[in-house]
Design a protein around this motif. Structure first.
Motif, PDB file in Angstrom:
ATOM      1  N   MET A   3       0.851  -1.193   0.000  1.00  6.58           N
ATOM      2  CA  MET A   3       0.000   0.000   0.000  1.00  6.58           C
ATOM      3  C   MET A   3       0.887   1.244   0.000  1.00  6.58           C
ATOM      4  O   MET A   3       1.869   1.298   0.733  1.00  6.58           O
ATOM      5  CB  MET A   3      -0.926  -0.017   1.211  1.00  6.58           C
ATOM      6  CG  MET A   3      -1.926   1.122   1.256  1.00  6.58           C
ATOM      7  SD  MET A   3      -3.212   0.985  -0.005  1.00  6.58           S
ATOM      8  CE  MET A   3      -4.166  -0.402   0.636  1.00  6.58           C
ATOM      9  N   ARG A   4       0.568   2.227  -0.803  1.00 12.17           N
ATOM     10  CA  ARG A   4       1.329   3.471  -0.884  1.00 12.17           C
ATOM     11  C   ARG A   4       1.213   4.259   0.428  1.00 12.17           C
ATOM     12  O   ARG A   4       0.219   4.154   1.143  1.00 12.17           O
ATOM     13  CB  ARG A   4       0.819   4.346  -2.022  1.00 12.17           C
ATOM     14  CG  ARG A   4       0.932   3.710  -3.387  1.00 12.17           C
ATOM     15  CD  ARG A   4       2.365   3.678  -3.890  1.00 12.17           C
ATOM     16  NE  ARG A   4       2.831   5.027  -4.210  1.00 12.17           N
ATOM     17  CZ  ARG A   4       4.107   5.331  -4.444  1.00 12.17           C
ATOM     18  NH1 ARG A   4       5.032   4.399  -4.354  1.00 12.17           N
ATOM     19  NH2 ARG A   4       4.460   6.570  -4.741  1.00 12.17           N
ATOM     20  N   GLU A   5       2.277   5.037   0.754  1.00 18.02           N
ATOM     21  CA  GLU A   5       2.253   5.861   1.954  1.00 18.02           C
ATOM     22  C   GLU A   5       2.331   7.328   1.576  1.00 18.02           C
ATOM     23  O   GLU A   5       3.026   7.709   0.627  1.00 18.02           O
ATOM     24  CB  GLU A   5       3.455   5.505   2.858  1.00 18.02           C
ATOM     25  CG  GLU A   5       3.372   4.095   3.436  1.00 18.02           C
ATOM     26  CD  GLU A   5       4.536   3.796   4.366  1.00 18.02           C
ATOM     27  OE1 GLU A   5       5.396   4.701   4.526  1.00 18.02           O
ATOM     28  OE2 GLU A   5       4.579   2.691   4.895  1.00 18.02           O
ATOM     29  N   PHE A   6       1.597   8.156   2.309  1.00 15.43           N
ATOM     30  CA  PHE A   6       1.580   9.592   2.072  1.00 15.43           C
ATOM     31  C   PHE A   6       1.687  10.306   3.408  1.00 15.43           C
ATOM     32  O   PHE A   6       1.084   9.873   4.405  1.00 15.43           O
ATOM     33  CB  PHE A   6       0.271  10.026   1.384  1.00 15.43           C
ATOM     34  CG  PHE A   6       0.085   9.429   0.016  1.00 15.43           C
ATOM     35  CD1 PHE A   6       0.534  10.088  -1.120  1.00 15.43           C
ATOM     36  CD2 PHE A   6      -0.541   8.191  -0.143  1.00 15.43           C
ATOM     37  CE1 PHE A   6       0.350   9.552  -2.377  1.00 15.43           C
ATOM     38  CE2 PHE A   6      -0.717   7.637  -1.394  1.00 15.43           C
ATOM     39  CZ  PHE A   6      -0.269   8.321  -2.519  1.00 15.43           C
ATOM     40  N   TYR A  42      -1.579  11.515   5.553  1.00 12.32           N
ATOM     41  CA  TYR A  42      -2.783  10.802   5.115  1.00 12.32           C
ATOM     42  C   TYR A  42      -2.614   9.279   5.299  1.00 12.32           C
ATOM     43  O   TYR A  42      -1.548   8.719   4.990  1.00 12.32           O
ATOM     44  CB  TYR A  42      -3.097  11.101   3.654  1.00 12.32           C
ATOM     45  CG  TYR A  42      -3.288  12.575   3.397  1.00 12.32           C
ATOM     46  CD1 TYR A  42      -4.472  13.215   3.742  1.00 12.32           C
ATOM     47  CD2 TYR A  42      -2.261  13.325   2.837  1.00 12.32           C
ATOM     48  CE1 TYR A  42      -4.638  14.576   3.537  1.00 12.32           C
ATOM     49  CE2 TYR A  42      -2.412  14.690   2.622  1.00 12.32           C
ATOM     50  CZ  TYR A  42      -3.599  15.313   2.976  1.00 12.32           C
ATOM     51  OH  TYR A  42      -3.759  16.654   2.771  1.00 12.32           O
ATOM     52  N   LYS A  43      -3.673   8.663   5.777  1.00 16.70           N
ATOM     53  CA  LYS A  43      -3.682   7.204   5.968  1.00 16.70           C
ATOM     54  C   LYS A  43      -4.551   6.583   4.869  1.00 16.70           C
ATOM     55  O   LYS A  43      -5.737   6.885   4.754  1.00 16.70           O
ATOM     56  CB  LYS A  43      -4.252   6.865   7.339  1.00 16.70           C
ATOM     57  CG  LYS A  43      -4.327   5.367   7.626  1.00 16.70           C
ATOM     58  CD  LYS A  43      -4.957   5.123   8.977  1.00 16.70           C
ATOM     59  CE  LYS A  43      -5.101   3.624   9.240  1.00 16.70           C
ATOM     60  NZ  LYS A  43      -5.768   3.366  10.547  1.00 16.70           N
ATOM     61  N   ILE A  44      -3.934   5.719   4.051  1.00 15.07           N
ATOM     62  CA  ILE A  44      -4.655   5.092   2.938  1.00 15.07           C
ATOM     63  C   ILE A  44      -5.572   3.980   3.471  1.00 15.07           C
ATOM     64  O   ILE A  44      -5.138   3.109   4.218  1.00 15.07           O
ATOM     65  CB  ILE A  44      -3.675   4.505   1.908  1.00 15.07           C
ATOM     66  CG1 ILE A  44      -2.735   5.583   1.390  1.00 15.07           C
ATOM     67  CG2 ILE A  44      -4.440   3.866   0.748  1.00 15.07           C
ATOM     68  CD1 ILE A  44      -3.419   6.735   0.713  1.00 15.07           C
ATOM     69  N   GLU A  97      -7.686   8.931   4.836  1.00 19.83           N
ATOM     70  CA  GLU A  97      -8.147   9.785   5.936  1.00 19.83           C
ATOM     71  C   GLU A  97      -7.053  10.784   6.258  1.00 19.83           C
ATOM     72  O   GLU A  97      -5.866  10.447   6.235  1.00 19.83           O
ATOM     73  CB  GLU A  97      -8.443   8.948   7.184  1.00 19.83           C
ATOM     74  CG  GLU A  97      -9.761   8.236   7.156  1.00 19.83           C
ATOM     75  CD  GLU A  97     -10.032   7.511   8.480  1.00 19.83           C
ATOM     76  OE1 GLU A  97      -9.154   7.538   9.366  1.00 19.83           O
ATOM     77  OE2 GLU A  97     -11.112   6.912   8.606  1.00 19.83           O
ATOM     78  N   ASP A  98      -7.458  12.021   6.555  1.00 23.68           N
ATOM     79  CA  ASP A  98      -6.446  12.965   7.026  1.00 23.68           C
ATOM     80  C   ASP A  98      -6.275  12.786   8.528  1.00 23.68           C
ATOM     81  O   ASP A  98      -6.905  11.912   9.143  1.00 23.68           O
ATOM     82  CB  ASP A  98      -6.827  14.399   6.654  1.00 23.68           C
ATOM     83  CG  ASP A  98      -8.107  14.886   7.334  1.00 23.68           C
ATOM     84  OD1 ASP A  98      -8.577  14.220   8.278  1.00 23.68           O
ATOM     85  OD2 ASP A  98      -8.635  15.931   6.905  1.00 23.68           O
TER      86      ASP A  98
END
Length: 649
Positions: free
Chosen positions: A1-4, A7-9, A25-26
């Motif tokens: 899963m990508r990480e940002f 933000y939670k994917i 979700e922020d």
């Protein structure tokens, strides 16, 4: 899963050829959508320029129907934007579920799209890729215009090369297909396709082959939306066809013109809890559309029953009961009324023939062509194709025709056939009185004239004076009638009262009188004279469509030596009606006559047409010929003034 960062994917919503979309979700727990450019695509400098441009454009737009951007990352390792998460899906997905979206909800959707477009255009931004998949809904029933990836902003550098085609083939404008410069009206064409599609269930241009699709966009004129969905009001059909004009200049000038038409839809409707109903529709479209159709069908059925109880025109009743039956085929009562009316009218659904197809093609190119619509209506009526006849009638009613003659033609389309049959029976029995066809106002005028004449004669006994006045009036009438070679006394009907009305400036009364005589004696050998007079007066009254029709009849039916009298009026009528090509052709005939009265008029009128078209050399040639060849003609002075005004010396 990508990480940002921040933000939670939660899950991947979808991945395309250019980007992936994630539900996230922020830090405050709010759901958002993240659009990330794929790693391999982020190496494409040209694409990244467009992506950055999209972000700049969307950040500059603050409108309740344009998707906002919460956050963005512009490299160098990642490129993504953060937007609201919209759970209602896209317009494309909604259309796939229900095909035709009900009228109320369609107008609700289209109003929001055009408001967003008008706002963007006001900011100098053209979307250039408007399509159903770029229109999204939130769970609370709001609509958002998205994806300005190929938009052009007047304040930003244009990154595309001249002639490069951007957009989606099935929703492009003709200008985009041809690779020529576009303006904001290109978006209106794309919007017109969306209007057409959600109301009829069909994109009229799209095919399996993109090249064929683009060719259709440039060349094909689609059927009227009412032909595919009779419940579409004529004014909505009219605005859709205007949006789909091939020439951008003929499309609406601005979005407010379109918004105004949509707002007029609600004048006779109860909007009620429209937004709440639309939210239910988004959640369960199949069930809600069934409820909506049953409600609309019931209203049409009750309207039909009410009209029948009042013994109103069966042809018009048929339109309502047909729609009731189409919307709810399970309603046995509506079905029974429909079948009874169908049998009563003798409805026959006929196959299209080449004549109908040519006329319909002509109408599609110019939906406000009254004469073509009337011709189609007459054909459908003669073939007892009442459904198509009623579509034509509704379109004509929408045009709000002022010309009394044309209005009479329109109303005659829905006169029940049994009325005409009864009239014919009366004629055969000898009981039909043609004097009944004379309007009441004409009896009144004749009565007043006779009354004045009788009182004057009895009281004053001035027979000689009456004779002198009568002779004077006759001379004036002969003067008015001097454009015709045929003498008044030779005609098979008396038009002196009408000529007198014309002399007194009572043009509408005179016009209506000529129309009444035409209808009374349509096959009389001298009827061309009546058509000629009706055409000339119609020109003065601004009834240009009917003037063309009457003067064409006069010119066609007149004896050879009298045809010349109708050349100039017919040329003027063509010109006023916007048909410059026909005007030039008929005026050329008048010029070639080398007639001292007719030819100067024709030369001057053709010169005026050339000036309006910017053909100044041709105009100069006509004006000089007039001045040189007809120096005594009254038109010479105006010809000199035109030469001077436009620098044609």
């Amino acid at each position: 899963m990508r990480e940002f960062e921040k933000y939670k994917i939660k899950k991947t919503i979808g991945t395309g050829g250019m980007a992936s979309i994630y539900l996230a979700e922020d830090r405050g727990g709010k759901e958002v959508a993240i659009k990330e450019i794929l790693p391999q695509i982020s190496k494409d400098e040209e694409f990244i320029k467009r992506f950055v441009r999209e972000i700049k454009i969307m950040q500059s737009l603050q409108h309740p129907n344009i998707l906002p951007i919460y956050d963005a990352c512009l490299g160098p390792e990642k490129y993504y934007i953060v937007m609201p998460y919209l759970s209602g899906g896209t317009l494309k997905e909604l259309s796939a579920k229900v095909q035709k979206i009900p009228m109320d909800f369609s107008i609700y959707i289209l109003q929001q799209i055009i408001k967003a477009l008008e706002y963007a255009h006001h900011k100098g931004i053209i979307h250039r890729d408007l399509k159903p998949s770029n229109i999204m809904f939130s769970g609370d029933g709001n609509l958002y215009l998205t994806d300005f990836g190929v938009a052009r902003a007047s304040t930003l550098t244009q990154l595309t090369q001249t002639g490069e085609i951007l957009g989606t083939p099935g929703y492009m404008s003709p200008e985009q297909v041809l690779g020529i410069p576009i303006d904001y009206k290109s978006d209106y064409f794309s919007f017109g396709i969306i209007c057409y599609e959600i109301l009829t269930g069909i994109n009229p241009f799209i095919t399996d082959n993109p090249i064929t699709t683009m060719k259709k966009i440039v060349e094909f004129y689609p059927p009227g939306p009412m032909d595919l969905n009779p419940s579409i009001p004529t004014f909505i059909e009219n605005i859709i066809l205007k949006l789909l004009k091939k020439d951008p200049k003929e499309r609406p000038e601005n979005g407010f013109e379109v918004i105004e038409e949509f707002l007029s839809y609600w004048k006779e409707k109860e909007a009620g809890n429209l937004k709440e109903d639309f939210i239910k529709f988004l959640k369960n479209p199949e069930e809600e559309i069934k409820k909506y159709q049953e409600k609309e069908a019931f209203e049409h059925k009750e309207k039909a029953k009410e009209m029948l109880s009042k013994n109103e025109n069966k042809t018009l009743v048929y339109w309502h009961i047909y729609q009731a039956y189409q919307l709810n085929p399970q309603d046995l009562e509506a079905f029974q009324i429909f079948e009874n009316l169908k049998a009563s009218l003798g409805e026959i659904k006929v196959q299209k023939d080449p004549v109908i197809e040519r006329l319909e093609e002509k109408w599609r190119q110019n939906p406000e062509n009254v004469n073509v619509l009337i011709k189609l209506g007459k054909i459908y009526k003669s073939k007892k194709d009442y459904l198509n006849l009623l579509k034509i009638y509704n379109r004509l009613e929408r045009l709000n025709i002022k010309d009394p003659y044309l209005k009479g033609q329109v109303q005659s389309l829905i006169i029940p056939q049994e009325q005409k049959i009864e009239q014919l029976k009366e004629i055969k029995k000898g009981s039909f009185n043609p004097l009944k066809a004379i309007p009441a106002w004409l009896y009144l005028i004749i009565g007043i004239i006779l009354g004045i004449f009788f009182i004057n004669k009895v009281i004053t006994k001035g027979q000689s004076k009456v004779a002198e006045e009568t002779a004077s009036i006759s001379q004036e009438m002969d003067k008015i009638f001097s454009t015709f070679d045929k003498n008044i006394s030779e005609l098979g009907f008396n038009i002196k009262p009408l000529l007198k009305l014309e002399k007194e400036g009572k043009l509408k009364e005179a016009y209506n009188g000529y129309i009444a005589l035409i209808e009374e004696k349509p096959n009389h050998p001298d009827v061309y004279v009546l058509h000629g007079k009706a055409g000339e007066i119609g020109l003065k009254l601004g009834y240009y469509n009917s003037s063309v029709e009457h003067l064409e009849v006069a010119y066609t039916r007149a004896p050879l030596l009298e045809k010349k009298n109708y050349i100039y009026p017919l040329g003027e009528a063509y010109f006023k009606n916007g048909d410059n090509s026909k005007a030039e052709d008929i005026l050329k005939e008048g010029i070639e006559l080398e007639d001292e009265k007719i030819s100067p008029k024709c030369l001057l009128k053709r010169a005026e047409i050339y000036i309006k078209q910017g053909k100044l050399n041709s105009a100069k040639e006509d004006l000089e010929n007039l001045i040189k060849n007809y120096p005594e003609a009254p038109e010479v002075e105006k010809a000199k003034n035109l030469k001077s005004s436009y620098g044609l010396e």
